[in-house]
Design a protein around this motif. Structure first.
Motif, mmCIF file in Angstrom:
data_model
loop_
_atom_site.group_PDB
_atom_site.id
_atom_site.type_symbol
_atom_site.label_atom_id
_atom_site.label_comp_id
_atom_site.label_asym_id
_atom_site.label_seq_id
_atom_site.Cartn_x
_atom_site.Cartn_y
_atom_site.Cartn_z
ATOM 1 N N GLU A 1 8.106 8.164 0.469
ATOM 2 C CA GLU A 1 7.652 6.822 0.859
ATOM 3 C C GLU A 1 6.915 6.144 -0.282
ATOM 4 O O GLU A 1 7.075 4.949 -0.511
ATOM 5 C CB GLU A 1 6.739 6.895 2.089
ATOM 6 C CG GLU A 1 7.505 7.267 3.335
ATOM 7 C CD GLU A 1 6.619 7.231 4.590
ATOM 8 O OE1 GLU A 1 5.601 6.532 4.571
ATOM 9 O OE2 GLU A 1 6.984 7.909 5.550
ATOM 10 N N VAL A 2 6.109 6.914 -1.002
ATOM 11 C CA VAL A 2 5.411 6.350 -2.159
ATOM 12 C C VAL A 2 6.437 5.816 -3.146
ATOM 13 O O VAL A 2 6.324 4.698 -3.653
ATOM 14 C CB VAL A 2 4.521 7.401 -2.860
ATOM 15 C CG1 VAL A 2 3.831 6.796 -4.078
ATOM 16 C CG2 VAL A 2 3.485 7.966 -1.912
ATOM 17 N N SER A 3 7.479 6.589 -3.386
ATOM 18 C CA SER A 3 8.450 6.182 -4.402
ATOM 19 C C SER A 3 9.166 4.897 -3.990
ATOM 20 O O SER A 3 9.466 4.061 -4.836
ATOM 21 C CB SER A 3 9.454 7.306 -4.684
ATOM 22 O OG SER A 3 10.499 7.291 -3.722
ATOM 23 N N ARG A 4 9.423 4.694 -2.699
ATOM 24 C CA ARG A 4 10.109 3.473 -2.256
ATOM 25 C C ARG A 4 9.166 2.269 -2.293
ATOM 26 O O ARG A 4 9.588 1.147 -2.564
ATOM 27 C CB ARG A 4 10.697 3.644 -0.846
ATOM 28 C CG ARG A 4 11.832 4.678 -0.719
ATOM 29 C CD ARG A 4 12.976 4.447 -1.675
ATOM 30 N NE ARG A 4 12.702 5.022 -2.991
ATOM 31 C CZ ARG A 4 13.286 4.661 -4.118
ATOM 32 N NH1 ARG A 4 14.198 3.734 -4.136
ATOM 33 N NH2 ARG A 4 12.957 5.227 -5.257
ATOM 34 N N SER A 5 7.887 2.507 -1.993
ATOM 35 C CA SER A 5 6.919 1.410 -2.086
ATOM 36 C C SER A 5 6.814 0.956 -3.535
ATOM 37 O O SER A 5 6.754 -0.234 -3.827
ATOM 38 C CB SER A 5 5.535 1.857 -1.598
ATOM 39 O OG SER A 5 5.604 2.228 -0.254
ATOM 40 N N ILE A 6 6.797 1.927 -4.423
ATOM 41 C CA ILE A 6 6.709 1.611 -5.845
ATOM 42 C C ILE A 6 7.954 0.845 -6.288
ATOM 43 O O ILE A 6 7.876 -0.111 -7.054
ATOM 44 C CB ILE A 6 6.496 2.910 -6.653
ATOM 45 C CG1 ILE A 6 5.042 3.362 -6.479
ATOM 46 C CG2 ILE A 6 6.843 2.719 -8.117
ATOM 47 C CD1 ILE A 6 4.714 4.693 -7.123
ATOM 48 N N ALA A 7 9.112 1.245 -5.735
ATOM 49 C CA ALA A 7 10.360 0.583 -6.114
ATOM 50 C C ALA A 7 10.389 -0.879 -5.660
ATOM 51 O O ALA A 7 11.200 -1.667 -6.146
ATOM 52 C CB ALA A 7 11.555 1.346 -5.528
ATOM 53 N N ALA A 8 9.523 -1.232 -4.719
ATOM 54 C CA ALA A 8 9.483 -2.611 -4.228
ATOM 55 C C ALA A 8 8.570 -3.503 -5.067
ATOM 56 O O ALA A 8 8.421 -4.677 -4.776
ATOM 57 C CB ALA A 8 9.040 -2.622 -2.761
ATOM 58 N N ASP B 1 0.856 -1.189 0.000
ATOM 59 C CA ASP B 1 0.000 0.000 0.000
ATOM 60 C C ASP B 1 0.894 1.243 0.000
ATOM 61 O O ASP B 1 1.984 1.250 0.556
ATOM 62 C CB ASP B 1 -0.903 -0.009 1.240
ATOM 63 C CG ASP B 1 -2.053 0.987 1.100
ATOM 64 O OD1 ASP B 1 -2.417 1.311 -0.041
ATOM 65 O OD2 ASP B 1 -2.580 1.430 2.126
ATOM 66 N N THR B 2 0.401 2.305 -0.656
ATOM 67 C CA THR B 2 1.208 3.529 -0.730
ATOM 68 C C THR B 2 0.431 4.670 -0.086
ATOM 69 O O THR B 2 -0.779 4.743 -0.208
ATOM 70 C CB THR B 2 1.468 3.913 -2.197
ATOM 71 O OG1 THR B 2 0.212 4.001 -2.864
ATOM 72 C CG2 THR B 2 2.328 2.895 -2.887
ATOM 73 N N PRO B 3 1.127 5.571 0.597
ATOM 74 C CA PRO B 3 0.423 6.707 1.190
ATOM 75 C C PRO B 3 -0.132 7.593 0.079
ATOM 76 O O PRO B 3 0.462 7.683 -0.987
ATOM 77 C CB PRO B 3 1.502 7.453 1.971
ATOM 78 C CG PRO B 3 2.764 6.692 1.832
ATOM 79 C CD PRO B 3 2.576 5.650 0.780
ATOM 80 N N GLY B 4 -1.261 8.234 0.354
ATOM 81 C CA GLY B 4 -1.932 8.965 -0.722
ATOM 82 C C GLY B 4 -1.758 10.465 -0.682
ATOM 83 O O GLY B 4 -2.606 11.187 -1.161
ATOM 84 N N HIS B 5 -0.677 10.961 -0.107
ATOM 85 C CA HIS B 5 -0.552 12.411 -0.030
ATOM 86 C C HIS B 5 0.855 12.866 -0.392
ATOM 87 O O HIS B 5 1.828 12.203 -0.076
ATOM 88 C CB HIS B 5 -0.903 12.892 1.369
ATOM 89 C CG HIS B 5 -1.092 14.375 1.462
ATOM 90 N ND1 HIS B 5 -0.043 15.230 1.663
ATOM 91 C CD2 HIS B 5 -2.197 15.148 1.351
ATOM 92 C CE1 HIS B 5 -0.508 16.472 1.685
ATOM 93 N NE2 HIS B 5 -1.813 16.445 1.508
ATOM 94 N N VAL B 6 0.920 14.010 -1.045
ATOM 95 C CA VAL B 6 2.184 14.523 -1.566
ATOM 96 C C VAL B 6 3.230 14.716 -0.452
ATOM 97 O O VAL B 6 4.428 14.599 -0.696
ATOM 98 C CB VAL B 6 1.939 15.822 -2.365
ATOM 99 C CG1 VAL B 6 1.274 16.875 -1.504
ATOM 100 C CG2 VAL B 6 3.217 16.359 -2.975
#
Ligand code: GDP
Ligand code: MG
Length: 597
Positions: free
Chosen positions: A86-93, A76-81
């Motif tokens: 953190e979003v970018s690292r979740s995506i990288a996983a 799951d990725t956080p939904g705020h700018v």
């Protein structure tokens, strides 16, 4: 490894990310009846109320497709700018992403910025057209929008309803068929990417990771490469709704790690975990220290509560490493802390947590971004200005630089003019304008971050009647003409009301601040002059007229209980007031500069 799929869901806020996650868990039988509650992945109260996933989590599902069992890890990725790193690292996983688009709202700013993050990481994108059950849905048009955006075929877009369950099976099949299985070398030295960490008061920090190469076993001595610290892997395992301890977690899989770490700052998102005795020669690319973007003072309402505030902040920091603070003192407010936040939402969250979890009543001062100042005496030495009082004397200043962002705004063509005037008023420079469809336009601006802090969201909403979405990313520092506007009450400067503003706007802002403070500060027994000044020059002035008579006077002769009630009411109203000199200032006044319209 062949039967693992790692994916995330990216979406603009409210397009249905959490609901879809719940539906997938449900469909794969990953939740028992007892565990079923709405919005399973958003498990902080605060998050649930705000409808935003603040902290990313991961969850493992099992799904059998054509006789073969697959492991699906949903990250799951956080939904705020504010939390975009953190979003970018979740995506990288992950190897794939569900791009969820609301069939009534179509593509919004956050859809696009998250999509770019996913494309940067070479993720396979599966477009999902959500909320097709809505009467207001426009499935054909929105599908066209998605096709234009991704350059994919219309057949690749999966119509779905996270609410009613339409399309859920198609989504699971697409994850298996389209998202590549993880690659990586099971025989290589361990390299695991930290994509999140969660503080657990009983077990310490839980680290969430994705193994890129090698494997991690229970009891291993491990090293976090960026911090250089070694620990023992006391417990490792995989994540379902609950944690499942395992002996080992291998290449391609996602898991959690417990080492007994008690301070969130020791686990950095983006760090690489390796083995201390046979370390990987290199760390996974993309690690960054997260830097606070917005600073503000936090003071106890009651000066005696300073030590309690300190201990509350320390506890908060143990589970939120992105909060930074250091003691500061203000002539007006006494002892407090200068705090750094990832953004305005993060600031509100901290304030709210201090109140809810620690029962603290605090005063927050005007937020500002972090400026770099240079003096003529040593023009190469950066003076970091996180507080208006840190700004060097204007007569000694060589130059000041301020952080800029690239803003992306998507709106209807009817509102392009309004949005442009707003952004230009906010010192923005337009860099791009493109029509996504005949009715929807994406605008890009380079803008000072400080202007976003100051009352941007509300005005954007107003000028676009709510039809604008907004996202941004930092693009570095640029030179700026910065001045400090001071406020004097009763001829006494109140340092906590000072604000750093652009010179061109200083007079208007000073004037509006005086007007606003006049509205917000209650009348007292005497006249209170309010002045705005730059240096020793007064730029604006207002007066709060004295009350004509004591408010309790009208109760004289009346019954005593009515008078007491009135006094109690006044006391309650005072809760968030600070006495500065002989003037009582309510909390809103410290934030007045943010709401000047
Ligand atoms: P998120 O911000 O992307 O996590 O969005 P949520 O999952 O919290 O959903 C936002 C709102 O849309 C909630 O009120 C959901 O109940 C609603 N919602 C989500 N998916 C659907 C859907 O497929 N159909 C309808 N009608 N509503 C949905
Ligand atoms: Mg959500």
């Amino acid at each position: 490894m062949k039967h693992i799929r790692n994916f995330c869901i990216i979406a603009h806020i409210d397009h249905g990310k959490s609901t879809l996650a719940d539906r997938l868990l449900d469909f794969t039988g990953s939740v028992t009846e007892r565990e079923k509650q709405d919005q399973l992945l958003d498990n902080m109260d605060l998050e649930r109320e705000r409808g935003i996933t603040i902290k990313s989590h991961a969850i493992q599902m099992e799904y059998t497709y054509e006789g073969q069992e697959y492991i699906l890890n949903l990250i799951d990725t956080p939904g705020h700018v504010d939390f975009s790193y953190e979003v970018s690292r979740s995506i990288a996983a992950c190897e794939g992403a569900l791009l969820v688009v609301d069939a009534a709202q179509s593509i919004q700013a956050q859809t696009i910025s998250n999509l770019y993050l996913a494309l940067d990481n070479d993720l396979e994108i599966i477009p999902v057209l959500n909320k097709v059950d809505l009467p207001s849905a426009n499935p054909e048009e929105v599908t066209d929008d998605i096709v234009d955006l991704l350059g994919c075929d219309a057949e690749e877009v999966i119509p779905a309803s996270a609410k009613t369950g339409i399309g859920i099976e198609d989504i699971l099949q697409a994850i298996i068929e389209r998202v590549p299985a993880p690659e990586g070398d099971p025989g290589a030295n361990l390299q695991a990417l930290v994509f999140d960490s969660v503080y657990n008061p009983f077990r310490g920090v839980e680290t969430y990771f994705r193994v890129l190469n090698g494997k991690i076993s229970k009891g291993d001595k491990i090293k976090f490469m960026a911090t250089g610290n070694d620990y023992f892997a006391d417990e490792i395992g995989t994540l379902k709704l609950e944690q499942h301890p395992k002996k080992e977690v291998k290449t391609g899989d996602v898991g959690y790690l417990i080492t007994g770490i008690k301070d969130a700052r020791e686990v950095k998102v983006g760090d690489t975990i390796t083995l201390s005795n046979s370390p990987s020669p290199e760390a996974i690319a993309g690690f960054e220290e997260v830097k606070p973007m917005v600073f503000a003072g936090i003071y106890p309402v009651d000066t005696e509560d300073f030590e309690e505030l300190r201990s509350s902040m320390e506890k908060l920091q143990l589970n939120d490493a992105s909060l930074v603070f250091q003691p500061e003192s203000s002539a007006a407010l006494g002892f407090g802390f200068r705090c750094g936040f990832l953004g305005m939402l993060h600031m509100e969250i901290i304030q709210e947590r201090l109140e809810r979890e620690f029962n603290m009543t605090v005063i927050t001062t005007v937020p500002n971004v972090s400026y770099h100042a240079f003096t003529r005496k040593s023009p190469d030495e950066i003076v970091i200005v996180n507080n208006p009082s840190d700004l060097p004397d204007p007569s000694t200043l060589d130059r000041v630089e301020e952080p800029y962002i690239k803003a992306s705004i998507i709106t209807k063509s009817d509102f392009v003019g309004n949005v442009m005037s707003l952004c230009i008023d906010k010192r923005g420079q337009i860099t791009n304008q493109s029509y996504l469809t005949t009715e929807r336009v994406e605008l890009n601006f380079d803008m000072p971050l400080a202007e976003i802090v100051f009352d941007f969201y509300d005005r954007l909403k107003t000028v676009s009647k709510g039809y604008a979405s907004f996202d941004y990313s930092p693009i570095g520092l640029r030179s700026s003409k910065l001045v400090r506007v001071d406020i004097l009450l009763n001829a006494q400067p109140v340092d906590a009301l000072s604000a750093l503003v652009h010179a061109d706007n200083a007079h208007t802002i000073g004037k509006r601040m005086c007007e606003k403070l006049k509205e917000l500060i209650p009348r007292q027994q005497f006249d209170i002059p309010i002045q705005a000044a730059i240096g020793s020059k007064i730029i604006s002035r207002e007066t709060i007229k004295a009350l004509r008579k004591d408010v309790t006077a009208k109760c004289y002769g009346g019954d005593i209980s009515r008078k007491r009630k009135l006094l109690e009411k006044q006391k309650k109203g005072k809760k968030r007031m600070r006495q500065v000199g002989n003037v009582e200032i309510p909390q809103q006044a410290f934030m007045a500069v943010l709401k000047l319209n």
